[in-house]
Motif scaffolding. Structure first.
Motif, short mmCIF file in Angstrom:
data_model
loop_
_atom_site.label_atom_id
_atom_site.label_comp_id
_atom_site.label_asym_id
_atom_site.label_seq_id
_atom_site.Cartn_x
_atom_site.Cartn_y
_atom_site.Cartn_z
N ALA B 13 66.92 28.91 78.79
CA ALA B 13 66.16 29.48 77.68
C ALA B 13 67.01 30.49 76.92
O ALA B 13 66.99 30.55 75.70
N THR B 14 67.76 31.29 77.65
CA THR B 14 68.62 32.29 77.02
C THR B 14 69.67 31.58 76.14
O THR B 14 69.91 31.98 75.01
N SER B 20 69.77 29.27 68.81
CA SER B 20 68.88 29.42 67.65
C SER B 20 69.28 30.64 66.82
O SER B 20 69.32 30.59 65.58
N ARG B 21 69.55 31.74 67.51
CA ARG B 21 69.92 32.97 66.81
C ARG B 21 71.15 32.71 65.93
O ARG B 21 71.15 33.05 64.74
N ARG B 22 72.18 32.09 66.50
CA ARG B 22 73.41 31.84 65.75
C ARG B 22 73.15 30.87 64.59
O ARG B 22 73.68 31.03 63.50
N ALA B 23 72.29 29.86 64.84
CA ALA B 23 71.97 28.89 63.77
C ALA B 23 71.26 29.59 62.62
O ALA B 23 71.51 29.30 61.44
N ILE B 24 70.37 30.52 62.95
CA ILE B 24 69.63 31.26 61.92
C ILE B 24 70.59 32.13 61.10
O ILE B 24 70.55 32.15 59.86
N LEU B 25 71.49 32.85 61.80
CA LEU B 25 72.44 33.72 61.10
C LEU B 25 73.37 32.89 60.19
O LEU B 25 73.61 33.26 59.04
N ILE B 45 65.76 29.46 55.44
CA ILE B 45 66.60 29.73 56.61
C ILE B 45 66.09 28.91 57.80
O ILE B 45 66.86 28.25 58.51
N ALA B 46 64.77 28.95 58.01
CA ALA B 46 64.17 28.23 59.14
C ALA B 46 64.46 26.74 59.04
O ALA B 46 64.83 26.09 60.03
N ALA B 47 64.28 26.18 57.83
CA ALA B 47 64.48 24.75 57.65
C ALA B 47 65.92 24.36 57.98
O ALA B 47 66.18 23.40 58.71
N ARG B 48 66.89 25.15 57.45
CA ARG B 48 68.28 24.76 57.68
C ARG B 48 68.69 24.98 59.14
O ARG B 48 69.52 24.24 59.67
N ALA B 49 68.13 26.02 59.78
CA ALA B 49 68.51 26.31 61.17
C ALA B 49 67.76 25.40 62.14
O ALA B 49 68.08 25.38 63.33
N GLY B 50 66.75 24.67 61.65
CA GLY B 50 65.99 23.79 62.52
C GLY B 50 65.10 24.56 63.50
O GLY B 50 64.90 24.15 64.64
N VAL B 51 64.57 25.70 63.04
CA VAL B 51 63.62 26.46 63.88
C VAL B 51 62.34 26.71 63.08
O VAL B 51 62.30 26.46 61.87
N GLY B 52 61.31 27.19 63.75
CA GLY B 52 60.08 27.54 63.05
C GLY B 52 60.21 28.91 62.41
O GLY B 52 60.98 29.75 62.87
#
Lengths: 202, 202
Positions: B13-14, B20-25, B45-52
């Motif tokens: 999980a970590t 996810s954190r790096r993808a968002i940044l 940002i969410a769409a490109r990083a693939g997160v909610g």
């Protein structure tokens, strides 16, 4: 960017133009302070100044150009500006840097100046134009004053004065931009003193 | 502003959170470079990083906070950063200022850093927060290094080092912000040399 009224026009028309010009500049300053640069429009400036949009488009190419002229001290031509030269470089630099502090702290100009500063980061072409047409000519006035101090033996001959002036203006701009600590006359004096310690002959 | 994963969580999980954190940044950096700060959105940002979107809102209070963390050198904590101390203040300052030049010239970071710089002018509260939390702690690292040089007799005892550091960082920032002349290692060296001439004991 300036009033292009032909000299042959009647004095009344010149006065009317000057009144319109000042009304437009004041309107731009007020509106940007209220809503910020991104929401400033030529339409809003025209409405508040009581002129037609075409009057503004005739004199300025963009809202940034209007705002830029509005932020300049009235009557200052950056291409011909000179620093005071009393023969005492320390006294002259303190005079100039204190004046810069006063300009940066002028409440009427703060919001528009910050808006314009922000826009130079978002719009590199605008930034380059303002630097080339306005900032660098003013920095060259510093260069001329430091050269005269070099000739008078108050600044070491081996100093690159174009770089040296950045030790004078950079700290003031940094403090203003980052809001770290108060921008005061005392600060301007200390910056001038520290920089000159580094520039004077050993 | 940092990943708040409890230490007790499973390593998988970590790792997922860190990914996810790096993808968002990275997404924030890319998007602001493409469309600018005003058009940057949490949705994009969410769409490109693939997160909610909720993942982003859980970790950061605003898009400015995301961008800010994205612009920080990975792993640097401004509260505990220290300047190198080899005993040679001139060499150490040149090392640090050359590093600053490299950061300011990093093409990946230029657009987001300028966007953030602009936003600190348009949003004084954001500007004050970044200065208080990030910039001033870094400037205090300079203060500690100059104090150590003062104790070693390399900087005059009567110098206010909090002001002196502005003669080091102000010129670099001014040149970067105004795009007057090239920001190079040679420039960083000259600024360090000129400033230290002014700071050294007479």
């Amino acid at each position: 960017m300036v009033n292009k009224t032909p000299a042959a026009k009647a004095p009344d028309a010149t006065r009317r133009n000057e009144r319109s010009r000042r009304a437009i500049l004041d309107a731009a300053l007020e509106i940007v302070g209220e809503v910020g640069f991104s929401k400033l429009t030529i339409e809003a400036i025209a409405a508040r100044a009581g002129v037609g949009k075409q009057t503004i488009y005739r004199w300025w190419p963009s809202k940034a150009a209007v705002l830029f002229e509005a932020c300049m001290p009235e009557g200052l031509d950056p291409l011909t500006v000179e620093l005071p030269d009393t023969g005492d470089i320390e006294a002259d630099l303190k005079t100039v840097l204190r004046g810069t502090v006063d300009e940066l702290r002028n409440p009427k100009l703060e919001a528009p100046t910050r808006a314009l500063s922000a826009e130079t980061q978002n719009d590199p072409e605008l930034g380059r134009q303002l630097t080339e047409r306005i900032l660098e000519p003013q920095l060259q006035a510093y260069v001329r004053r430091l050269r005269s101090a070099q000739e008078a033996g108050q600044i070491a001959a081996d100093i690159d004065v174009r770089i040296a002036i950045e030790l004078l203006v950079g700290p003031l701009f940094h403090r203003w931009h980052t809001r770290t600590l108060p921008l005061t006359h005392e600060y301007a004096d200390t910056v001038a003193e520290l920089a000159l310690r580094g520039l004077s002959p050993r």
